[in-house]
Design an enzyme around this catalytic site. Structure first.
Site, PDB file in Angstrom:
ATOM      1  N   LYS A  11      41.004  33.836  43.676  1.00  0.00           N
ATOM      2  CA  LYS A  11      40.393  35.105  44.072  1.00  0.00           C
ATOM      3  C   LYS A  11      39.039  34.900  44.769  1.00  0.00           C
ATOM      4  CE  LYS A  11      42.784  37.724  40.412  1.00  0.00           C
ATOM      5  NZ  LYS A  11      42.636  38.680  39.280  1.00  0.00           N
ATOM      6  N   TYR A  51      48.927  45.064  43.929  1.00  0.00           N
ATOM      7  CA  TYR A  51      48.534  45.565  42.609  1.00  0.00           C
ATOM      8  C   TYR A  51      49.008  47.002  42.374  1.00  0.00           C
ATOM      9  CZ  TYR A  51      45.647  41.544  41.242  1.00  0.00           C
ATOM     10  OH  TYR A  51      45.210  40.297  40.847  1.00  0.00           O
ATOM     11  N   PHE A  59      40.360  50.966  36.995  1.00  0.00           N
ATOM     12  CA  PHE A  59      39.720  49.891  37.750  1.00  0.00           C
ATOM     13  C   PHE A  59      40.420  49.580  39.070  1.00  0.00           C
ATOM     14  CE2 PHE A  59      42.556  47.942  34.567  1.00  0.00           C
ATOM     15  CZ  PHE A  59      43.397  47.192  35.391  1.00  0.00           C
ATOM     16  N   ARG A  87      50.199  30.540  33.357  1.00  0.00           N
ATOM     17  CA  ARG A  87      49.417  31.524  32.590  1.00  0.00           C
ATOM     18  C   ARG A  87      48.634  30.831  31.474  1.00  0.00           C
ATOM     19  NH1 ARG A  87      49.890  36.802  34.312  1.00  0.00           N
ATOM     20  NH2 ARG A  87      48.980  37.571  32.397  1.00  0.00           N
ATOM     21  N   THR A  93      42.946  37.171  30.504  1.00  0.00           N
ATOM     22  CA  THR A  93      42.362  37.985  31.587  1.00  0.00           C
ATOM     23  C   THR A  93      40.841  38.082  31.452  1.00  0.00           C
ATOM     24  OG1 THR A  93      44.405  39.307  31.483  1.00  0.00           O
ATOM     25  CG2 THR A  93      42.563  40.219  32.762  1.00  0.00           C
ATOM     26  N   ARG A 104      39.962  30.291  33.546  1.00  0.00           N
ATOM     27  CA  ARG A 104      39.096  31.469  33.382  1.00  0.00           C
ATOM     28  C   ARG A 104      37.931  31.188  32.435  1.00  0.00           C
ATOM     29  NH1 ARG A 104      44.118  35.746  33.515  1.00  0.00           N
ATOM     30  NH2 ARG A 104      43.928  36.413  35.691  1.00  0.00           N
ATOM     31  N   ASN A 114      37.858  37.414  37.865  1.00  0.00           N
ATOM     32  CA  ASN A 114      38.344  36.389  36.945  1.00  0.00           C
ATOM     33  C   ASN A 114      39.059  35.218  37.627  1.00  0.00           C
ATOM     34  OD1 ASN A 114      40.646  37.749  37.575  1.00  0.00           O
ATOM     35  ND2 ASN A 114      41.182  38.334  35.497  1.00  0.00           N
ATOM     36  N   HIS A 117      44.854  34.660  39.855  1.00  0.00           N
ATOM     37  CA  HIS A 117      46.003  35.491  39.498  1.00  0.00           C
ATOM     38  C   HIS A 117      47.201  34.589  39.268  1.00  0.00           C
ATOM     39  CE1 HIS A 117      49.407  38.240  39.694  1.00  0.00           C
ATOM     40  NE2 HIS A 117      49.949  37.374  40.534  1.00  0.00           N
ATOM     41  N   GLU A 128      56.325  38.635  44.536  1.00  0.00           N
ATOM     42  CA  GLU A 128      54.977  38.309  45.015  1.00  0.00           C
ATOM     43  C   GLU A 128      55.018  37.191  46.056  1.00  0.00           C
ATOM     44  OE1 GLU A 128      52.821  39.701  40.834  1.00  0.00           O
ATOM     45  OE2 GLU A 128      52.745  37.590  41.403  1.00  0.00           O
TER      46      GLU A 128
HETATM   47  P1  ATP Z   1      46.479  38.908  37.211  1.00  0.00           P
HETATM   48  O1  ATP Z   1      47.574  39.962  37.358  1.00  0.00           O
HETATM   49  O2  ATP Z   1      45.380  39.052  38.256  1.00  0.00           O
HETATM   50  O3  ATP Z   1      47.020  37.537  37.088  1.00  0.00           O
HETATM   51  P2  ATP Z   1      46.355  39.491  34.421  1.00  0.00           P
HETATM   52  O4  ATP Z   1      47.854  39.532  34.480  1.00  0.00           O
HETATM   53  O5  ATP Z   1      45.722  38.543  33.433  1.00  0.00           O
HETATM   54  O6  ATP Z   1      45.737  39.142  35.827  1.00  0.00           O
HETATM   55  P3  ATP Z   1      46.353  42.368  34.605  1.00  0.00           P
HETATM   56  O7  ATP Z   1      46.347  43.217  33.394  1.00  0.00           O
HETATM   57  O8  ATP Z   1      47.628  42.207  35.390  1.00  0.00           O
HETATM   58  O9  ATP Z   1      45.777  40.928  34.173  1.00  0.00           O
HETATM   59  O10 ATP Z   1      45.200  42.899  35.565  1.00  0.00           O
HETATM   60  C1  ATP Z   1      45.193  42.533  36.927  1.00  0.00           C
HETATM   61  C2  ATP Z   1      43.769  42.273  37.358  1.00  0.00           C
HETATM   62  O11 ATP Z   1      43.030  43.492  37.330  1.00  0.00           O
HETATM   63  C3  ATP Z   1      42.975  41.310  36.470  1.00  0.00           C
HETATM   64  O12 ATP Z   1      43.202  39.964  36.734  1.00  0.00           O
HETATM   65  C4  ATP Z   1      41.563  41.728  36.779  1.00  0.00           C
HETATM   66  O13 ATP Z   1      41.130  41.127  38.015  1.00  0.00           O
HETATM   67  C5  ATP Z   1      41.680  43.224  36.958  1.00  0.00           C
HETATM   68  N1  ATP Z   1      41.395  43.915  35.704  1.00  0.00           N
HETATM   69  C6  ATP Z   1      42.194  43.996  34.610  1.00  0.00           C
HETATM   70  N2  ATP Z   1      41.606  44.700  33.634  1.00  0.00           N
HETATM   71  C7  ATP Z   1      40.405  45.089  34.111  1.00  0.00           C
HETATM   72  C8  ATP Z   1      39.318  45.839  33.594  1.00  0.00           C
HETATM   73  N3  ATP Z   1      39.353  46.365  32.373  1.00  0.00           N
HETATM   74  N4  ATP Z   1      38.229  46.035  34.398  1.00  0.00           N
HETATM   75  C9  ATP Z   1      38.190  45.536  35.646  1.00  0.00           C
HETATM   76  N5  ATP Z   1      39.184  44.810  36.208  1.00  0.00           N
HETATM   77  C10 ATP Z   1      40.268  44.580  35.449  1.00  0.00           C
HETATM   78 MG    MG Z   2      48.956  40.669  35.927  1.00  0.00          MG
END
Ligand code: ATP
Ligand code: MG
Length: 140
Positions: A11, A51, A59, A87, A93, A104, A114, A117, A128
């Site tokens: 990212k 997304y 968010f 993962r 996350t 992370r 973070n 992805h 994707e």
């Molecule tokens: P990713 O999909 O990016 O691999 P993830 O699967 O661990 O991450 P998700 O729940 O899918 O987490 O959320 C997607 C992304 O949205 C996160 O990686 C983060 O960048 C952002 N995100 C998630 N929760 C929050 C939050 N509470 N506040 C701000 N940004 C968030």
């Molecule tokens: Mg995710």
């Protein structure tokens, strides 16, 4: 266990701090092969599509702003059990909850910024990957 593919993004907070190589080293050390990789600037449309599952979340706007704020590196990773393995090496996350030694824990700035992805299942990985790569760009 069959060879599997997953989709990865380094990212903007990672590219901004010149961490592409450091993160790739952790990915490779975990036993995953980077079989496709390119550095791009995502459009708002691409980030919104990517997304879309989060579009009702509070968010979402912040997430699209962040993902389009600088270059990202999109990748296809290959290996046994690649989705879960990736993962695991990414960590939780929220970096404050991520295990020691994970990408992370080592590099993420916050729950939003973070660093990486990773796909959450083989089915979402296929969708994707197809959003960013054509078949002849993936060389296993
Ligand atoms: P990713 O999909 O990016 O691999 P993830 O699967 O661990 O991450 P998700 O729940 O899918 O987490 O959320 C997607 C992304 O949205 C996160 O990686 C983060 O960048 C952002 N995100 C998630 N929760 C929050 C939050 N509470 N506040 C701000 N940004 C968030
Ligand atoms: Mg995710």
């Amino acid at each position: 266990m069959a060879i599997e593919r997953t989709f990865s993004i380094l990212k903007p907070d990672a590219t901004e701090r010149n961490l592409t190589g450091a993160i790739n080293a952790l990915i490779e050390k975990a036993g995953l092969r980077i079989v496709a990789q390119k550095r791009i600037r995502m459009t708002r449309e691409q980030a919104g599509t990517f997304y879309a599952v989060h579009k009702e979340r509070p968010f979402f706007g912040e997430l699209v702003d962040f993902m389009t704020s600088g270059p990202v590196v999109v990748q296809v990773l290959e290996g046994e059990n690649a989705v879960l393995k990736h993962r695991d090496v990414m960590g939780a996350t929220d970096p404050s909850k991520a295990a020691d030694g994970t990408i992370r824990k080592l590099h993420a700035k916050s729950i939003g910024e973070n660093s990486v992805h990773g796909s959450d299942a083989p089915e979402t990985a296929a969708i994707e990957i197809a959003q960013f790569f054509s078949g002849n760009e993936i060389v296993g």
